[in-house]
Design a protein around this motif. Structure first.
Motif, PDB file in Angstrom:
ATOM      1  N   GLY A  93      -2.993 -29.947  -3.954  1.00  0.00           N
ATOM      2  CA  GLY A  93      -3.943 -28.843  -4.080  1.00  0.00           C
ATOM      3  C   GLY A  93      -4.113 -28.074  -2.782  1.00  0.00           C
ATOM      4  O   GLY A  93      -4.172 -26.839  -2.781  1.00  0.00           O
ATOM      5  N   ALA A  94      -4.163 -28.803  -1.674  1.00  0.00           N
ATOM      6  CA  ALA A  94      -4.329 -28.146  -0.381  1.00  0.00           C
ATOM      7  C   ALA A  94      -3.112 -27.299  -0.029  1.00  0.00           C
ATOM      8  O   ALA A  94      -3.247 -26.170   0.453  1.00  0.00           O
ATOM      9  CB  ALA A  94      -4.587 -29.186   0.702  1.00  0.00           C
ATOM     10  N   VAL A  95      -1.919 -27.823  -0.283  1.00  0.00           N
ATOM     11  CA  VAL A  95      -0.694 -27.073   0.035  1.00  0.00           C
ATOM     12  C   VAL A  95      -0.602 -25.826  -0.841  1.00  0.00           C
ATOM     13  O   VAL A  95      -0.236 -24.749  -0.363  1.00  0.00           O
ATOM     14  CB  VAL A  95       0.552 -27.968  -0.106  1.00  0.00           C
ATOM     15  CG1 VAL A  95       1.832 -27.147  -0.083  1.00  0.00           C
ATOM     16  CG2 VAL A  95       0.576 -29.011   1.008  1.00  0.00           C
ATOM     17  N   ASP A  96      -0.934 -25.965  -2.121  1.00  0.00           N
ATOM     18  CA  ASP A  96      -0.894 -24.789  -3.002  1.00  0.00           C
ATOM     19  C   ASP A  96      -1.830 -23.692  -2.503  1.00  0.00           C
ATOM     20  O   ASP A  96      -1.504 -22.509  -2.571  1.00  0.00           O
ATOM     21  CB  ASP A  96      -1.264 -25.180  -4.435  1.00  0.00           C
ATOM     22  CG  ASP A  96      -0.150 -25.957  -5.132  1.00  0.00           C
ATOM     23  OD1 ASP A  96       1.013 -25.868  -4.690  1.00  0.00           O
ATOM     24  OD2 ASP A  96      -0.450 -26.654  -6.118  1.00  0.00           O
ATOM     25  N   ALA A  97      -2.997 -24.089  -1.997  1.00  0.00           N
ATOM     26  CA  ALA A  97      -3.955 -23.111  -1.480  1.00  0.00           C
ATOM     27  C   ALA A  97      -3.548 -22.568  -0.119  1.00  0.00           C
ATOM     28  O   ALA A  97      -3.878 -21.443   0.235  1.00  0.00           O
ATOM     29  CB  ALA A  97      -5.344 -23.743  -1.382  1.00  0.00           C
ATOM     30  N   LEU A  98      -2.808 -23.353   0.632  1.00  0.00           N
ATOM     31  CA  LEU A  98      -2.525 -23.049   2.025  1.00  0.00           C
ATOM     32  C   LEU A  98      -1.270 -22.218   2.245  1.00  0.00           C
ATOM     33  O   LEU A  98      -1.255 -21.323   3.085  1.00  0.00           O
ATOM     34  CB  LEU A  98      -2.401 -24.369   2.792  1.00  0.00           C
ATOM     35  CG  LEU A  98      -1.984 -24.337   4.244  1.00  0.00           C
ATOM     36  CD1 LEU A  98      -3.118 -23.783   5.072  1.00  0.00           C
ATOM     37  CD2 LEU A  98      -1.634 -25.739   4.700  1.00  0.00           C
ATOM     38  N   VAL A  99      -0.212 -22.500   1.510  1.00  0.00           N
ATOM     39  CA  VAL A  99       1.084 -21.889   1.819  1.00  0.00           C
ATOM     40  C   VAL A  99       1.185 -20.495   1.216  1.00  0.00           C
ATOM     41  O   VAL A  99       1.217 -20.324   0.007  1.00  0.00           O
ATOM     42  CB  VAL A  99       2.248 -22.787   1.345  1.00  0.00           C
ATOM     43  CG1 VAL A  99       3.581 -22.088   1.569  1.00  0.00           C
ATOM     44  CG2 VAL A  99       2.221 -24.110   2.090  1.00  0.00           C
ATOM     45  N   ASN A 100       1.219 -19.513   2.111  1.00  0.00           N
ATOM     46  CA  ASN A 100       1.376 -18.109   1.745  1.00  0.00           C
ATOM     47  C   ASN A 100       2.140 -17.420   2.877  1.00  0.00           C
ATOM     48  O   ASN A 100       2.527 -18.064   3.855  1.00  0.00           O
ATOM     49  CB  ASN A 100       0.013 -17.456   1.493  1.00  0.00           C
ATOM     50  CG  ASN A 100      -0.936 -17.647   2.655  1.00  0.00           C
ATOM     51  OD1 ASN A 100      -0.522 -17.735   3.808  1.00  0.00           O
ATOM     52  ND2 ASN A 100      -2.224 -17.704   2.376  1.00  0.00           N
ATOM     53  N   ALA A 101       2.367 -16.142   2.742  1.00  0.00           N
ATOM     54  CA  ALA A 101       3.155 -15.424   3.755  1.00  0.00           C
ATOM     55  C   ALA A 101       2.539 -15.500   5.152  1.00  0.00           C
ATOM     56  O   ALA A 101       3.258 -15.757   6.123  1.00  0.00           O
ATOM     57  CB  ALA A 101       3.371 -13.976   3.325  1.00  0.00           C
ATOM     58  N   PRO A 102       1.217 -15.305   5.324  1.00  0.00           N
ATOM     59  CA  PRO A 102       0.663 -15.420   6.672  1.00  0.00           C
ATOM     60  C   PRO A 102       0.805 -16.830   7.270  1.00  0.00           C
ATOM     61  O   PRO A 102       1.005 -16.971   8.476  1.00  0.00           O
ATOM     62  CB  PRO A 102      -0.820 -15.059   6.489  1.00  0.00           C
ATOM     63  CG  PRO A 102      -0.859 -14.214   5.266  1.00  0.00           C
ATOM     64  CD  PRO A 102       0.209 -14.770   4.374  1.00  0.00           C
ATOM     65  N   THR A 103       0.725 -17.852   6.435  1.00  0.00           N
ATOM     66  CA  THR A 103       0.899 -19.218   6.942  1.00  0.00           C
ATOM     67  C   THR A 103       2.325 -19.440   7.416  1.00  0.00           C
ATOM     68  O   THR A 103       2.559 -20.045   8.464  1.00  0.00           O
ATOM     69  CB  THR A 103       0.537 -20.251   5.858  1.00  0.00           C
ATOM     70  OG1 THR A 103      -0.812 -20.022   5.441  1.00  0.00           O
ATOM     71  CG2 THR A 103       0.662 -21.660   6.378  1.00  0.00           C
ATOM     72  N   ILE A 104       3.301 -18.954   6.644  1.00  0.00           N
ATOM     73  CA  ILE A 104       4.713 -19.068   7.053  1.00  0.00           C
ATOM     74  C   ILE A 104       4.917 -18.308   8.365  1.00  0.00           C
ATOM     75  O   ILE A 104       5.574 -18.805   9.286  1.00  0.00           O
ATOM     76  CB  ILE A 104       5.648 -18.518   5.960  1.00  0.00           C
ATOM     77  CG1 ILE A 104       5.524 -19.312   4.665  1.00  0.00           C
ATOM     78  CG2 ILE A 104       7.092 -18.468   6.453  1.00  0.00           C
ATOM     79  CD1 ILE A 104       6.077 -20.707   4.699  1.00  0.00           C
ATOM     80  N   ALA A 105       4.341 -17.110   8.473  1.00  0.00           N
ATOM     81  CA  ALA A 105       4.474 -16.324   9.700  1.00  0.00           C
ATOM     82  C   ALA A 105       3.904 -17.093  10.889  1.00  0.00           C
ATOM     83  O   ALA A 105       4.514 -17.135  11.965  1.00  0.00           O
ATOM     84  CB  ALA A 105       3.771 -14.979   9.549  1.00  0.00           C
ATOM     85  N   ALA A 106       2.748 -17.730  10.702  1.00  0.00           N
ATOM     86  CA  ALA A 106       2.143 -18.501  11.797  1.00  0.00           C
ATOM     87  C   ALA A 106       3.019 -19.689  12.175  1.00  0.00           C
ATOM     88  O   ALA A 106       3.165 -20.001  13.364  1.00  0.00           O
ATOM     89  CB  ALA A 106       0.746 -18.971  11.392  1.00  0.00           C
ATOM     90  N   MET A 107       3.623 -20.348  11.191  1.00  0.00           N
ATOM     91  CA  MET A 107       4.508 -21.478  11.490  1.00  0.00           C
ATOM     92  C   MET A 107       5.698 -21.026  12.337  1.00  0.00           C
ATOM     93  O   MET A 107       6.079 -21.693  13.296  1.00  0.00           O
ATOM     94  CB  MET A 107       5.017 -22.121  10.190  1.00  0.00           C
ATOM     95  CG  MET A 107       3.970 -22.882   9.428  1.00  0.00           C
ATOM     96  SD  MET A 107       4.586 -23.511   7.846  1.00  0.00           S
ATOM     97  CE  MET A 107       5.640 -24.851   8.410  1.00  0.00           C
TER      98      MET A 107
END
Length: 194
Positions: A93-107
């Motif tokens: 549930g946390a990963v589904d809520a967390l992983v989006n384009a801005p998160t990938i960009a931050a990684m």
């Protein structure tokens, strides 16, 4: 005439091999440029989000289970067993809520792993004021998997590996992740004390 045909065939084979093995570098460059620019539309095209989420869930669940099994208090208690059973659902549930384009960009910009315990804060990561000096390395894992290694010079032993998978003959998408091994618990305590 035969020499010309043979030359054209050799040139075509060389061009094919260069394109076949060189296209992941073009995708990596596009991914890094999109991450630095905060170009969400480009990131949406370059990332296979369902595959990336599944990969991150597997990595985080395995890490959580390993840490829980290493802790005798968790391993030997009934609540610890219940927690280990529920952990995959919570991580999912946390990963589904967390992983989006801005998160990938931050990684990509920081070589940091997203923290699933702080999904609300990670939903909209803020762009960095200055580009960090993140080191990049490249390697093929196999013919259909290309690895972009990201290392923060302040943490040289923690390499985040982003996995690009071949899509068709020349296409590539970010489809997985190998998280860095966490530092031993003594090192975490020392680094938090600084």
């Amino acid at each position: 005439m035969k020499g010309l045909i043979k030359g054209v065939v050799v040139l075509a084979v060389v061009a094919f091999l260069v394109a076949y093995f060189g296209t992941p570098l073009l995708t990596v460059n596009s991914l890094v440029a999109a991450a630095k620019a905060g170009d969400e539309a480009a990131l949406e095209r370059l990332v296979d989000f369902p595959a990336f989420r599944d990969s991150l869930k597997d990595e985080l669940t395995a890490r959580l289970m390993t840490e829980a099994e290493a802790d005798p208090d968790v391993r030997d208690s009934a609540l610890g067993g219940l927690g280990m059973m529920l952990a995959p659902m919570l991580v999912s549930g946390a990963v589904d809520a967390l992983v989006n384009a801005p998160t990938i960009a931050a990684m990509v910009r920081t070589a940091d792993t997203p923290d699933p315990t702080d999904a609300a804060a990670a939903r909209t990561p803020q762009p960095e004021g200055e580009d960090q000096d993140i080191r990049q390395s490249y390697a093929y894992r196999d013919l259909n998997t290309f690895v972009l290694g990201l290392t923060d010079p302040d943490r040289p032993d923690e390499k985040l590996k982003l996995l690009l998978k071949r899509q068709g003959l020349f296409g590539w998408k970010l489809s997985g992740v190998d998280l860095p091994n966490p530092p031993p618990s003594g090192e975490v305590a020392r680094s938090e004390a600084k």
